[in-house]
Design a protein around this motif. Structure first.
Motif, PDB file in Angstrom:
ATOM      1  N   MET A 181      -5.155  -4.217 -10.554  1.00 50.21           N
ATOM      2  CA  MET A 181      -6.278  -5.094 -10.233  1.00 50.21           C
ATOM      3  C   MET A 181      -6.982  -4.523  -9.012  1.00 50.21           C
ATOM      4  O   MET A 181      -6.328  -4.040  -8.091  1.00 50.21           O
ATOM      5  CB  MET A 181      -5.801  -6.520  -9.954  1.00 50.21           C
ATOM      6  N   ALA A 182      -8.293  -4.606  -8.993  1.00 50.68           N
ATOM      7  CA  ALA A 182      -9.070  -3.965  -7.936  1.00 50.68           C
ATOM      8  C   ALA A 182      -8.805  -4.552  -6.560  1.00 50.68           C
ATOM      9  O   ALA A 182      -9.113  -3.921  -5.552  1.00 50.68           O
ATOM     10  CB  ALA A 182     -10.559  -4.047  -8.256  1.00 50.68           C
ATOM     11  N   PHE A 183      -8.227  -5.739  -6.499  1.00 48.15           N
ATOM     12  CA  PHE A 183      -7.937  -6.368  -5.212  1.00 48.15           C
ATOM     13  C   PHE A 183      -6.452  -6.306  -4.852  1.00 48.15           C
ATOM     14  O   PHE A 183      -5.974  -7.052  -4.001  1.00 48.15           O
ATOM     15  CB  PHE A 183      -8.434  -7.822  -5.185  1.00 48.15           C
ATOM     16  N   ALA A 212      -5.114   4.214 -13.595  1.00 49.71           N
ATOM     17  CA  ALA A 212      -4.440   5.457 -13.215  1.00 49.71           C
ATOM     18  C   ALA A 212      -3.367   5.206 -12.166  1.00 49.71           C
ATOM     19  O   ALA A 212      -2.285   5.810 -12.207  1.00 49.71           O
ATOM     20  CB  ALA A 212      -5.457   6.472 -12.700  1.00 49.71           C
ATOM     21  N   ASP A 213      -3.629   4.310 -11.221  1.00 52.63           N
ATOM     22  CA  ASP A 213      -2.630   3.978 -10.202  1.00 52.63           C
ATOM     23  C   ASP A 213      -1.379   3.399 -10.854  1.00 52.63           C
ATOM     24  O   ASP A 213      -0.246   3.804 -10.551  1.00 52.63           O
ATOM     25  CB  ASP A 213      -3.190   2.942  -9.216  1.00 52.63           C
ATOM     26  N   ALA A 214      -1.577   2.421 -11.729  1.00 50.52           N
ATOM     27  CA  ALA A 214      -0.434   1.765 -12.365  1.00 50.52           C
ATOM     28  C   ALA A 214       0.319   2.726 -13.277  1.00 50.52           C
ATOM     29  O   ALA A 214       1.564   2.717 -13.316  1.00 50.52           O
ATOM     30  CB  ALA A 214      -0.914   0.551 -13.155  1.00 50.52           C
ATOM     31  N   GLU A 215      -0.403   3.559 -14.003  1.00 51.04           N
ATOM     32  CA  GLU A 215       0.261   4.510 -14.895  1.00 51.04           C
ATOM     33  C   GLU A 215       1.060   5.537 -14.106  1.00 51.04           C
ATOM     34  O   GLU A 215       2.147   5.961 -14.537  1.00 51.04           O
ATOM     35  CB  GLU A 215      -0.767   5.189 -15.795  1.00 51.04           C
ATOM     36  N   PRO A 249       0.800  -1.231   0.000  1.00 53.44           N
ATOM     37  CA  PRO A 249       0.000   0.000   0.000  1.00 53.44           C
ATOM     38  C   PRO A 249       0.828   1.275   0.000  1.00 53.44           C
ATOM     39  O   PRO A 249       0.290   2.369  -0.231  1.00 53.44           O
ATOM     40  CB  PRO A 249      -0.820  -0.115   1.290  1.00 53.44           C
ATOM     41  N   ASP A 250       2.129   1.157   0.228  1.00 55.20           N
ATOM     42  CA  ASP A 250       3.016   2.320   0.226  1.00 55.20           C
ATOM     43  C   ASP A 250       3.483   2.557  -1.215  1.00 55.20           C
ATOM     44  O   ASP A 250       4.357   1.845  -1.719  1.00 55.20           O
ATOM     45  CB  ASP A 250       4.203   2.069   1.149  1.00 55.20           C
ATOM     46  N   GLU A 251       2.914   3.566  -1.873  1.00 54.90           N
ATOM     47  CA  GLU A 251       3.234   3.779  -3.278  1.00 54.90           C
ATOM     48  C   GLU A 251       4.681   4.175  -3.491  1.00 54.90           C
ATOM     49  O   GLU A 251       5.317   3.748  -4.465  1.00 54.90           O
ATOM     50  CB  GLU A 251       2.298   4.830  -3.889  1.00 54.90           C
ATOM     51  N   ALA A 252       5.231   4.977  -2.611  1.00 53.67           N
ATOM     52  CA  ALA A 252       6.631   5.385  -2.752  1.00 53.67           C
ATOM     53  C   ALA A 252       7.551   4.166  -2.684  1.00 53.67           C
ATOM     54  O   ALA A 252       8.527   4.053  -3.444  1.00 53.67           O
ATOM     55  CB  ALA A 252       6.997   6.395  -1.670  1.00 53.67           C
ATOM     56  N   GLU A 253       7.242   3.251  -1.787  1.00 50.13           N
ATOM     57  CA  GLU A 253       8.050   2.036  -1.678  1.00 50.13           C
ATOM     58  C   GLU A 253       7.856   1.150  -2.908  1.00 50.13           C
ATOM     59  O   GLU A 253       8.817   0.536  -3.396  1.00 50.13           O
ATOM     60  CB  GLU A 253       7.668   1.274  -0.407  1.00 50.13           C
ATOM     61  N   THR A 254       6.648   1.101  -3.427  1.00 50.16           N
ATOM     62  CA  THR A 254       6.403   0.351  -4.660  1.00 50.16           C
ATOM     63  C   THR A 254       7.248   0.904  -5.797  1.00 50.16           C
ATOM     64  O   THR A 254       7.865   0.150  -6.562  1.00 50.16           O
ATOM     65  CB  THR A 254       4.914   0.405  -5.035  1.00 50.16           C
ATOM     66  N   ILE A 255       7.285   2.219  -5.917  1.00 51.70           N
ATOM     67  CA  ILE A 255       8.092   2.838  -6.972  1.00 51.70           C
ATOM     68  C   ILE A 255       9.566   2.463  -6.807  1.00 51.70           C
ATOM     69  O   ILE A 255      10.255   2.140  -7.782  1.00 51.70           O
ATOM     70  CB  ILE A 255       7.908   4.366  -6.955  1.00 51.70           C
ATOM     71  N   ASP A 256      10.049   2.468  -5.589  1.00 53.96           N
ATOM     72  CA  ASP A 256      11.447   2.090  -5.342  1.00 53.96           C
ATOM     73  C   ASP A 256      11.715   0.653  -5.767  1.00 53.96           C
ATOM     74  O   ASP A 256      12.742   0.346  -6.366  1.00 53.96           O
ATOM     75  CB  ASP A 256      11.789   2.266  -3.863  1.00 53.96           C
ATOM     76  N   ARG A 257      10.788  -0.254  -5.435  1.00 54.35           N
ATOM     77  CA  ARG A 257      10.990  -1.664  -5.794  1.00 54.35           C
ATOM     78  C   ARG A 257      10.914  -1.852  -7.306  1.00 54.35           C
ATOM     79  O   ARG A 257      11.675  -2.651  -7.883  1.00 54.35           O
ATOM     80  CB  ARG A 257       9.930  -2.533  -5.107  1.00 54.35           C
ATOM     81  N   VAL A 258      10.000  -1.154  -7.966  1.00 54.23           N
ATOM     82  CA  VAL A 258       9.909  -1.242  -9.429  1.00 54.23           C
ATOM     83  C   VAL A 258      11.201  -0.719 -10.057  1.00 54.23           C
ATOM     84  O   VAL A 258      11.717  -1.309 -11.023  1.00 54.23           O
ATOM     85  CB  VAL A 258       8.679  -0.471  -9.939  1.00 54.23           C
ATOM     86  N   ALA A 259      11.748   0.345  -9.504  1.00 50.20           N
ATOM     87  CA  ALA A 259      13.020   0.878 -10.015  1.00 50.20           C
ATOM     88  C   ALA A 259      14.146  -0.139  -9.842  1.00 50.20           C
ATOM     89  O   ALA A 259      15.006  -0.282 -10.725  1.00 50.20           O
ATOM     90  CB  ALA A 259      13.357   2.183  -9.304  1.00 50.20           C
ATOM     91  N   GLU A 260      14.142  -0.858  -8.723  1.00 52.98           N
ATOM     92  CA  GLU A 260      15.165  -1.884  -8.510  1.00 52.98           C
ATOM     93  C   GLU A 260      15.012  -3.029  -9.511  1.00 52.98           C
ATOM     94  O   GLU A 260      16.005  -3.548 -10.043  1.00 52.98           O
ATOM     95  CB  GLU A 260      15.087  -2.410  -7.085  1.00 52.98           C
ATOM     96  N   LEU A 261      13.777  -3.427  -9.764  1.00 52.91           N
ATOM     97  CA  LEU A 261      13.545  -4.458 -10.774  1.00 52.91           C
ATOM     98  C   LEU A 261      14.020  -3.993 -12.149  1.00 52.91           C
ATOM     99  O   LEU A 261      14.654  -4.751 -12.895  1.00 52.91           O
ATOM    100  CB  LEU A 261      12.056  -4.787 -10.861  1.00 52.91           C
ATOM    101  N   ALA A 262      13.704  -2.742 -12.478  1.00 54.15           N
ATOM    102  CA  ALA A 262      14.117  -2.199 -13.774  1.00 54.15           C
ATOM    103  C   ALA A 262      15.639  -2.201 -13.907  1.00 54.15           C
ATOM    104  O   ALA A 262      16.177  -2.474 -14.989  1.00 54.15           O
ATOM    105  CB  ALA A 262      13.561  -0.793 -13.950  1.00 54.15           C
TER     106      ALA A 262
END
Length: 251
Positions: A121-123, A130-133, A93-106
């Motif tokens: 996905m709604a769940f 919009a969230d994913a974009e 649920p922490d979007e900033a942390e999600t962005i960090d992890r996606v950057a690490e994957l990239a």
């Protein structure tokens, strides 16, 4: 161009998914790897033998905290196999942390052809397109995977034009009722319908996609799995997808 999604034939091993895709007439396929190192050689051999292209490898599930060894192994295997996309979902649920992890994957995928595809996905934590974009824009090269079932259940109109810069690929699927079920995850994993056999306005969805976006046919259906063997199932949903896209997009 149509791709056989791993979810349509989950009863097959990953290398058998590739062979099934070839026999059913798909130019592309996706695989879900539970044991990436052990399964990679078989998938690579099947890709070479059939000439089928690897659209995506599933699935990185991001949770709170750092990337796991399993995440790194899957990303490395996707890159080695030459997959176009690494399907990624977030339960953080922490979007900033999600962005960090996606950057690490990239960063792990840098230098390969493989790009991250975030699936809203709604769940999950990324509920809407919009969230994913929003997350994808923060990590250059990251794309979004559009599934009409998930868009519909999140209240996103299917006929809104997709951003060509962010849309990696899309899925084709359908759902039997406009009424939302009590368990959205169960519907997505067990109760899908072949495209065009349910209530989703798929012609508008496909028309709103950028030209030449690959279409992964994902029909996770307990009913179809009970009625049809994997090859017959793959052929059935391919025919359904072609009917949906005729005159709208290439198949």
């Amino acid at each position: 161009m149509l791709s056989l999604a791993a979810g349509t034939v989950l009863d097959l091993a990953p290398d058998a998914v590739v062979a099934c895709a070839a026999e059913a007439g798909y130019p592309l396929c996706g695989v879900r790897l539970g044991r990436p190192r052990a399964e990679a050689a078989g998938v690579a051999a099947a890709l070479r033998a059939t000439g089928v292209g690897l659209l995506d490898v599933e699935v990185v599930r991001l949770l709170p905290g750092p990337l796991s060894d399993a995440h790194r192994e899957l990303a490395g295997t996707a890159a080695t196999l030459g997959a176009r996309f690494l399907l990624t979902v977030s339960q953080n649920p922490d979007e900033a942390e999600t962005i960090d992890r996606v950057a690490e994957l990239a960063a792990l995928l840098a230098g390969s052809r493989t790009r991250i595809a975030l699936e809203p996905m709604a769940f999950t934590a990324l509920r809407t397109r919009a969230d994913a974009e929003r997350v994808a824009r923060c990590v250059p090269g990251t794309t979004v995977l559009l599934d009409p079932l998930h868009l519909y259940r999140a209240g996103t109109p299917l006929d809104v034009a997709a951003d060509p810069a962010l849309t990696g690929y899309a899925q084709l699927t359908d759902v039997g009722s406009s009424a939302p079920p009590s368990d959205l995850a169960h519907e997505a994993r067990h109760d899908r319908m072949p495209p065009g056999e349910g209530v989703l306005a798929l012609a508008g969805f496909v028309a709103a996609l950028p030209p030449d976006v690959p279409l992964s046919v994902e029909v996770q259906s307990d009913r179809l799995a009970a009625e049809l063997d994997p090859l017959a199932r793959a052929r059935h949903v391919r025919a359904a997808a072609q009917r949906c896209t005729t005159g709208v997009a290439g198949s």
